[in-house]
Design a protein around this motif. Sequence first.
Motif, mmCIF file in Angstrom:
data_model
loop_
_atom_site.group_PDB
_atom_site.id
_atom_site.type_symbol
_atom_site.label_atom_id
_atom_site.label_comp_id
_atom_site.label_asym_id
_atom_site.label_seq_id
_atom_site.Cartn_x
_atom_site.Cartn_y
_atom_site.Cartn_z
ATOM 1 N N VAL A 353 0.830 -1.206 0.000
ATOM 2 C CA VAL A 353 0.000 0.000 0.000
ATOM 3 C C VAL A 353 0.867 1.260 0.000
ATOM 4 O O VAL A 353 0.640 2.184 -0.806
ATOM 5 N N LEU A 354 1.871 1.311 0.876
ATOM 6 C CA LEU A 354 2.705 2.512 0.976
ATOM 7 C C LEU A 354 3.512 2.756 -0.301
ATOM 8 O O LEU A 354 3.683 3.906 -0.723
ATOM 9 N N MET A 355 4.017 1.675 -0.903
ATOM 10 C CA MET A 355 4.759 1.832 -2.158
ATOM 11 C C MET A 355 3.870 2.427 -3.250
ATOM 12 O O MET A 355 4.288 3.309 -4.004
ATOM 13 N N MET A 356 2.626 1.955 -3.317
ATOM 14 C CA MET A 356 1.720 2.442 -4.356
ATOM 15 C C MET A 356 1.287 3.885 -4.107
ATOM 16 O O MET A 356 1.003 4.630 -5.049
ATOM 17 N N TYR A 357 1.248 4.284 -2.847
ATOM 18 C CA TYR A 357 0.895 5.665 -2.524
ATOM 19 C C TYR A 357 2.067 6.623 -2.725
ATOM 20 O O TYR A 357 1.889 7.735 -3.242
ATOM 21 N N LEU A 358 3.266 6.232 -2.324
ATOM 22 C CA LEU A 358 4.390 7.158 -2.215
ATOM 23 C C LEU A 358 5.310 7.183 -3.437
ATOM 24 O O LEU A 358 5.994 8.177 -3.663
ATOM 25 N N THR A 359 5.348 6.111 -4.209
ATOM 26 C CA THR A 359 6.265 6.055 -5.350
ATOM 27 C C THR A 359 5.571 6.564 -6.611
ATOM 28 O O THR A 359 4.458 6.127 -6.912
ATOM 29 N N PRO A 360 6.196 7.480 -7.362
ATOM 30 C CA PRO A 360 5.580 7.969 -8.607
ATOM 31 C C PRO A 360 5.314 6.824 -9.580
ATOM 32 O O PRO A 360 6.155 5.950 -9.771
ATOM 33 N N MET A 361 4.136 6.834 -10.193
ATOM 34 C CA MET A 361 3.786 5.800 -11.157
ATOM 35 C C MET A 361 4.283 6.157 -12.560
ATOM 36 O O MET A 361 4.618 5.295 -13.355
ATOM 37 N N PHE A 362 4.341 7.455 -12.848
ATOM 38 C CA PHE A 362 4.878 7.924 -14.127
ATOM 39 C C PHE A 362 5.971 8.944 -13.813
ATOM 40 O O PHE A 362 5.677 10.039 -13.325
ATOM 41 N N ILE A 363 7.198 8.570 -14.065
ATOM 42 C CA ILE A 363 8.341 9.415 -13.714
ATOM 43 C C ILE A 363 8.722 10.265 -14.918
ATOM 44 O O ILE A 363 9.155 9.743 -15.951
ATOM 45 N N SER A 364 8.512 11.577 -14.786
ATOM 46 C CA SER A 364 8.823 12.533 -15.856
ATOM 47 C C SER A 364 8.348 12.022 -17.216
ATOM 48 O O SER A 364 9.145 11.843 -18.148
ATOM 49 N N PRO A 365 7.039 11.780 -17.370
ATOM 50 C CA PRO A 365 6.546 11.209 -18.633
ATOM 51 C C PRO A 365 6.892 12.076 -19.840
ATOM 52 O O PRO A 365 6.711 13.299 -19.811
ATOM 53 N N GLU A 366 7.401 11.434 -20.850
ATOM 54 C CA GLU A 366 7.862 12.135 -22.058
ATOM 55 C C GLU A 366 6.733 12.931 -22.705
ATOM 56 O O GLU A 366 6.942 14.047 -23.182
ATOM 57 N N VAL A 367 5.532 12.369 -22.714
ATOM 58 C CA VAL A 367 4.418 13.020 -23.405
ATOM 59 C C VAL A 367 3.995 14.329 -22.755
ATOM 60 O O VAL A 367 3.308 15.144 -23.379
#
Length: 569
Positions: A353-367
Amino acid sequence: MRRFHAISLLILLITVTSVFSLSFDNSIEEFKTYIEDYQNEESKFAHEFDFMSIYRKYSLVICGGVKSDQHDYEVNDLLEEIFNEYRTGDPEEDITLAAFFAYVSADLFGDTFNITALNKFPPFYKAYNEYVQSVKNYANQYFAQWIGYAIGLVSEPPDDLFDVERSSQRLRMRLTLDYDYNEELHQILKENIDTTTQEKLNEAINKVKGELRKDPDERTLERAINRYSIAIFSSVIDNINKQKDAISDLFIKNAPRNTNWWIFRFLVYIGLFIIALKIKKIMPFMLSGIIIFDAFFLIISRNLARSDIEALIYGMISIMFFAFALILYFSSFFSKVKNKRLIGIHTILIIIVLMMYLTPMFISPEVMKMDENKAFYESPAYEALKDDVIGWELSYLNEPFVEYNNTNLTAQQADEELVQRYKKVIDYAGDPFKQSVNEFMEGKLAEERYKELTEIAGLVSNYDPEVKSPNIQMYNTTSGAVILMYVTLICSMIMVLKPKVFESILYMTVVLFFNVFFLFQNAYYFIVEKGFPLIHYEQVSPNYLLLIVVMILSVLSIYLFFKTERKDS
C-alpha cells in the motif's frame, strides 16, 4: 403535461425569435454538436482543455499549490481566455460558444447546468451584453441618420422605411454622423419597427429641431441627436435585455441531463451482501465479484474524478480502514502471543500500500514535456504559466527581487533563492519558455541595484537543465485511484478481519489482477486538480519496476498464505 411543456417551449421560441434575428435553430444545433463532440472526446477544443491541465500541473510543481488572492488562474478564467481566442465576433456564434464553455465548466465541477450557472459565466453574459450594445449602437446611428436627414445635416436617408420630410435648408456644420450598414443588425431593426416607431421618430425630430432653434451649437446638437435617437428604440433594447433568461433557458433545455442511475448499484450490492450472509460459502466470491465489478465501473465511468460525494465516501472508508489496520498491526508487536508469519504477511501488505501511494507511477513522462506539446506555446494556458512564473509583480521568479528591494532578504539570501528557483523552472521549461525566462532574468540582473547577485548572474543562460516533466502518482490517474483505493481496502480488510486462508488468497489474487490490469492498460487519464479536465494519454509507460515489485510482493503473500494453510492442516 407534455403537451403543455411543448406549447410553452413553442411560445418561448416565438417570443425570442420575434425580438432577435439570430437563427436560434442553427445556434441550438451547433450547441448540441459542441456537447456531443465534447462527450465523445472529439471536440475541436480538446487540445485547449488538455493545455489547461498541463498549465495547472506545471504551475503546481513549479510555483506550489498556494493560491494568491491577488493573482490566480481558475478554470473559468482559462475557459474565458480560450473563448476570447476562438470567438468570431458574430453574435450568434459567440453566444453559442460561450454557452458551450459554460456547460463545460459545469461538467468539470460536477455542477448542474442551469440558468444560474449559465448567466454567471463571464463569457456568456459578456457576449450577450456586447450583442445588446451592438444593437443599441446601430439603432442609435441609424435613427441619428434619419434625424440628421430631417434637419438638413445629412443629404440622403439611410433607407426608405420611414416617411420623413427633408429640410429645405442644409445645415452648415462640420458635425458628421457615423453610420455603417450592417445587414444582420438592420434586419433586427426592420423586424421590430411598428406604427409607434414612426411616431417616436417624428417626436424626436421635432425635439431636436426645437433644441437647434434654441442653441445652434454643434456639441449641443450632437448630444441632442444621440439622446433622442436612443429613445426611439429604447423599448426594443429593453426587451432584448429581458430576453436573456429566455435565451439561457433554450440552451439549458437542449443540454443533456446527467442523471446518475448507477448510484442505485449500492442497493444491489447490499442485496447481494445479505444473500451472501445467509449462504456464507459464497461470501468471498460474492465480495470479490462486487469489488471487481465496481472497480471496472469506476474506471470506465471515471466517477471518482467527477463526483465529490463518491470520492469522499470511498476515500474515507479506505483510509480509515487502513488507519485502523495500522493500529492493530503495531499493537500486535506488544501482544504476549505473536504470530510471526501473520505479522510478516501484514508487513508485506503495508509495504504494498505505501509503495503504491508514495512512489511515482509515471516518472517525468515524455508526453508531458513542454517541447512534446508544441501547440501549448500558442495557447492561452501557456500565457497563464508565463504570468505565474515571470509575469505579475509577485511571480515565482520576480518575488525574490521584490523581497530584496524591500530589504526582507539580504543579497546572499536573494542570490541563493533565485538560483534555487531558476534551476527549478529551467529543469521543467521547454525551449521557448526557457528563452522567455532567460530574457526576463537578464533584463532584471542588468539593473544596477542587483549587481551584488553574482551567483545567479553567472548561472543564467549557462545552466544545463535536466529537462523533465512533473511526476504522476498512481492516485493521479482515474484507473490508478480506483485500484489503489481497492488495494488499500483489501489489504486493510485482511489485516483487520483476518479472514480464512482461502479467502485471503482470493482477495490477494484480486490485488494481483488489478496490478496486472494497470500494467497492460493502453491509455491513462491523468487527474491534475478538481475542476481541471482529465488529460488522456495513450503512448505513456508506467513505472514497470514499481508494478513488478508490487506483483512479486502479492505473489509472496499468496505463497505465505498457502504455507500457512498447509501448516494448519
